[in-house]
Design a protein around this motif. Sequence first.
Motif, PDB file in Angstrom:
ATOM      1  N   SER A  50       2.713  21.026  59.122  1.00  0.00           N
ATOM      2  CA  SER A  50       2.536  19.570  59.071  1.00  0.00           C
ATOM      3  C   SER A  50       3.214  18.915  57.879  1.00  0.00           C
ATOM      4  N   PHE A  51       3.764  19.699  56.960  1.00  0.00           N
ATOM      5  CA  PHE A  51       4.274  19.137  55.712  1.00  0.00           C
ATOM      6  C   PHE A  51       5.780  18.891  55.696  1.00  0.00           C
ATOM      7  N   GLN A  52       6.516  19.465  56.645  1.00  0.00           N
ATOM      8  CA  GLN A  52       7.958  19.242  56.717  1.00  0.00           C
ATOM      9  C   GLN A  52       8.354  18.744  58.104  1.00  0.00           C
ATOM     10  N   SER A  53       9.456  18.016  58.150  1.00  0.00           N
ATOM     11  CA  SER A  53      10.000  17.520  59.422  1.00  0.00           C
ATOM     12  C   SER A  53      11.490  17.844  59.477  1.00  0.00           C
ATOM     13  N   PRO A  54      11.847  19.086  59.800  1.00  0.00           N
ATOM     14  CA  PRO A  54      13.266  19.465  59.873  1.00  0.00           C
ATOM     15  C   PRO A  54      13.992  18.685  60.967  1.00  0.00           C
ATOM     16  N   ASN A  55      15.300  18.556  60.815  1.00  0.00           N
ATOM     17  CA  ASN A  55      16.089  17.829  61.812  1.00  0.00           C
ATOM     18  C   ASN A  55      17.048  18.748  62.567  1.00  0.00           C
TER      19      ASN A  55
ATOM     20  N   MET B  60       9.735  14.999  64.569  1.00  0.00           N
ATOM     21  CA  MET B  60       9.409  16.387  64.915  1.00  0.00           C
ATOM     22  C   MET B  60       8.979  17.130  63.654  1.00  0.00           C
ATOM     23  N   THR B  61       7.741  17.578  63.624  1.00  0.00           N
ATOM     24  CA  THR B  61       7.271  18.322  62.463  1.00  0.00           C
ATOM     25  C   THR B  61       7.635  19.802  62.607  1.00  0.00           C
ATOM     26  N   PHE B  62       7.513  20.522  61.531  1.00  0.00           N
ATOM     27  CA  PHE B  62       7.836  21.944  61.551  1.00  0.00           C
ATOM     28  C   PHE B  62       6.983  22.689  62.576  1.00  0.00           C
ATOM     29  N   SER B  63       5.735  22.264  62.756  1.00  0.00           N
ATOM     30  CA  SER B  63       4.848  22.937  63.714  1.00  0.00           C
ATOM     31  C   SER B  63       5.361  22.816  65.149  1.00  0.00           C
ATOM     32  N   ASP B  64       6.145  21.768  65.437  1.00  0.00           N
ATOM     33  CA  ASP B  64       6.670  21.572  66.790  1.00  0.00           C
ATOM     34  C   ASP B  64       7.714  22.616  67.178  1.00  0.00           C
ATOM     35  N   TYR B  65       8.207  23.360  66.215  1.00  0.00           N
ATOM     36  CA  TYR B  65       9.195  24.406  66.501  1.00  0.00           C
ATOM     37  C   TYR B  65       8.539  25.671  67.064  1.00  0.00           C
ATOM     38  N   PHE B  66       7.209  25.701  67.090  1.00  0.00           N
ATOM     39  CA  PHE B  66       6.499  26.922  67.452  1.00  0.00           C
ATOM     40  C   PHE B  66       5.621  26.721  68.688  1.00  0.00           C
ATOM     41  N   HIS B  67       5.439  27.812  69.402  1.00  0.00           N
ATOM     42  CA  HIS B  67       4.633  27.817  70.621  1.00  0.00           C
ATOM     43  C   HIS B  67       3.596  28.930  70.491  1.00  0.00           C
ATOM     44  N   PRO B  68       2.385  28.621  69.980  1.00  0.00           N
ATOM     45  CA  PRO B  68       1.347  29.655  69.866  1.00  0.00           C
ATOM     46  C   PRO B  68       0.904  30.111  71.250  1.00  0.00           C
ATOM     47  N   ILE B  69       1.032  31.398  71.519  1.00  0.00           N
ATOM     48  CA  ILE B  69       0.719  31.907  72.854  1.00  0.00           C
ATOM     49  C   ILE B  69      -0.165  33.141  72.777  1.00  0.00           C
ATOM     50  N   ASP B  70      -0.832  33.413  73.867  1.00  0.00           N
ATOM     51  CA  ASP B  70      -1.613  34.633  74.022  1.00  0.00           C
ATOM     52  C   ASP B  70      -0.663  35.767  74.428  1.00  0.00           C
ATOM     53  N   PHE B  71      -0.720  36.869  73.703  1.00  0.00           N
ATOM     54  CA  PHE B  71       0.239  37.947  73.935  1.00  0.00           C
ATOM     55  C   PHE B  71       0.095  38.549  75.336  1.00  0.00           C
ATOM     56  N   SER B  72      -1.118  38.696  75.795  1.00  0.00           N
ATOM     57  CA  SER B  72      -1.352  39.348  77.089  1.00  0.00           C
ATOM     58  C   SER B  72      -0.952  38.464  78.268  1.00  0.00           C
ATOM     59  N   SER B  73      -1.408  37.221  78.247  1.00  0.00           N
ATOM     60  CA  SER B  73      -1.174  36.335  79.395  1.00  0.00           C
ATOM     61  C   SER B  73       0.114  35.536  79.283  1.00  0.00           C
ATOM     62  N   ARG B  74       0.654  35.432  78.064  1.00  0.00           N
ATOM     63  CA  ARG B  74       1.824  34.594  77.780  1.00  0.00           C
ATOM     64  C   ARG B  74       1.536  33.112  78.011  1.00  0.00           C
ATOM     65  N   GLU B  75       0.257  32.761  78.033  1.00  0.00           N
ATOM     66  CA  GLU B  75      -0.130  31.366  78.185  1.00  0.00           C
ATOM     67  C   GLU B  75      -0.280  30.712  76.813  1.00  0.00           C
ATOM     68  N   LYS B  76      -0.046  29.415  76.759  1.00  0.00           N
ATOM     69  CA  LYS B  76      -0.187  28.681  75.509  1.00  0.00           C
ATOM     70  C   LYS B  76      -1.636  28.697  75.053  1.00  0.00           C
ATOM     71  N   LEU B  77      -1.849  28.929  73.777  1.00  0.00           N
ATOM     72  CA  LEU B  77      -3.200  28.962  73.230  1.00  0.00           C
ATOM     73  C   LEU B  77      -3.759  27.548  73.114  1.00  0.00           C
ATOM     74  N   PRO B  78      -5.071  27.397  73.260  1.00  0.00           N
ATOM     75  CA  PRO B  78      -5.669  26.068  73.080  1.00  0.00           C
ATOM     76  C   PRO B  78      -5.495  25.590  71.644  1.00  0.00           C
ATOM     77  N   THR B  79      -5.478  24.281  71.456  1.00  0.00           N
ATOM     78  CA  THR B  79      -5.211  23.720  70.128  1.00  0.00           C
ATOM     79  C   THR B  79      -6.294  24.050  69.111  1.00  0.00           C
ATOM     80  N   ASN B  80      -7.479  24.433  69.592  1.00  0.00           N
ATOM     81  CA  ASN B  80      -8.557  24.778  68.659  1.00  0.00           C
ATOM     82  C   ASN B  80      -8.615  26.270  68.352  1.00  0.00           C
ATOM     83  N   SER B  81      -7.667  27.060  68.835  1.00  0.00           N
ATOM     84  CA  SER B  81      -7.641  28.486  68.513  1.00  0.00           C
ATOM     85  C   SER B  81      -7.201  28.658  67.057  1.00  0.00           C
ATOM     86  N   PRO B  82      -7.659  29.707  66.374  1.00  0.00           N
ATOM     87  CA  PRO B  82      -7.295  29.897  64.964  1.00  0.00           C
ATOM     88  C   PRO B  82      -5.786  29.922  64.715  1.00  0.00           C
ATOM     89  N   LEU B  83      -5.011  30.565  65.591  1.00  0.00           N
ATOM     90  CA  LEU B  83      -3.567  30.642  65.385  1.00  0.00           C
ATOM     91  C   LEU B  83      -2.917  29.268  65.557  1.00  0.00           C
TER      92      LEU B  83
END
Length: 233
Positions: free
Chosen positions: A33-38, A1-24
Motif C-alpha cells: 500500500s505504500f508504493q505506486s509503481p508505474n 495502481m498500488t504495489f499490491s495490485d501487482y500480486f494475486h494471492p491464491i490458494d496453492f491447491s485450488s489455484r483460486e484467488k484467496l478472500p481479501t480477509n485471508s492472512p496472506l
Amino acid sequence: MTFSDYFHPIDFSSREKLPTNSPLAKAVELIGSFQSPNVLLKDVQGGNTANHPIPIFHFPTIADNGAFRYNLIPDKLNLPYIMINMNSNDYLMTVAHEMGHAMDHLLKVHFMGSSSVSSTKKIYASEYDIDPLQPWWTAVQQTAAYKQIQAMDLGALAAEPCRSENLLFATRRETFACSFAQFIALKSGDPKFIAHLDARRTSRSGQKDRYWQSADFLSINTTLEHLFSEIGW
C-alpha cells in the motif's frame, strides 16, 4: 495502481484467488500500500501479453519460508511467482522480503526497460551499478551490521548451510530485499509487523544478522525514501 495490485494471492491447491480477509491477502495489501509503481504488468513479465498479476501463494514446505522465482524461457508463459510459508511466526517479514525481490525487479524494468527482462538472467536492479541505487548501497556498506559481517571469515561461514546467503548480506539482491522489508515494516507502524521485524533482528536462528538495529538502519531508510520519492513511486 498500488504495489499490491501487482500480486494475486491464491490458494496453492485450488489455484483460486484467496478472500481479501485471508492472512496472506491482508499481508500483501498492507505491504503493497505504500508504493505506486508505474511499470506495466506485461513489461514485468518480459513483454508477455497475458498481463497477469504475479501469483503469490502459501507453500508450507518452502525452504527459508519464502522464494521469488522467475523463469526466462522464450515463448512460454513462465510468469514470476512467489511462494510463502504462512505458518512461520514472522510471516509478515517473509512476505515483505519476497515482495522486496519483486520491487527490485520492477526497478530494473523502470531503469533499464522491459527489453532487459528477457535479454539477461540478472533480473534485479540491485545487481547492476545503477546510479539511483548507489546512495542506498553506500548507506548499506556504512552500517555497523554490514561491516561486522564483512569482517567475518566468509569462507568458513559459507561452509555452514544455515550461515550462507540466508544469513549474510552476501549479495546485493538479498540485501535489497532485507532493506525493503525493514523499510516497509517501519513505515507501516503496525505492531504485529514490528514484532515480526524484532523477531528477525533478535532471535531467529540462522537469520538474525539479516536485519539492522534501529539506529543502524536510519541512513538506509532515508535513501529508500528518497529513491521512491524521486521516481514518483
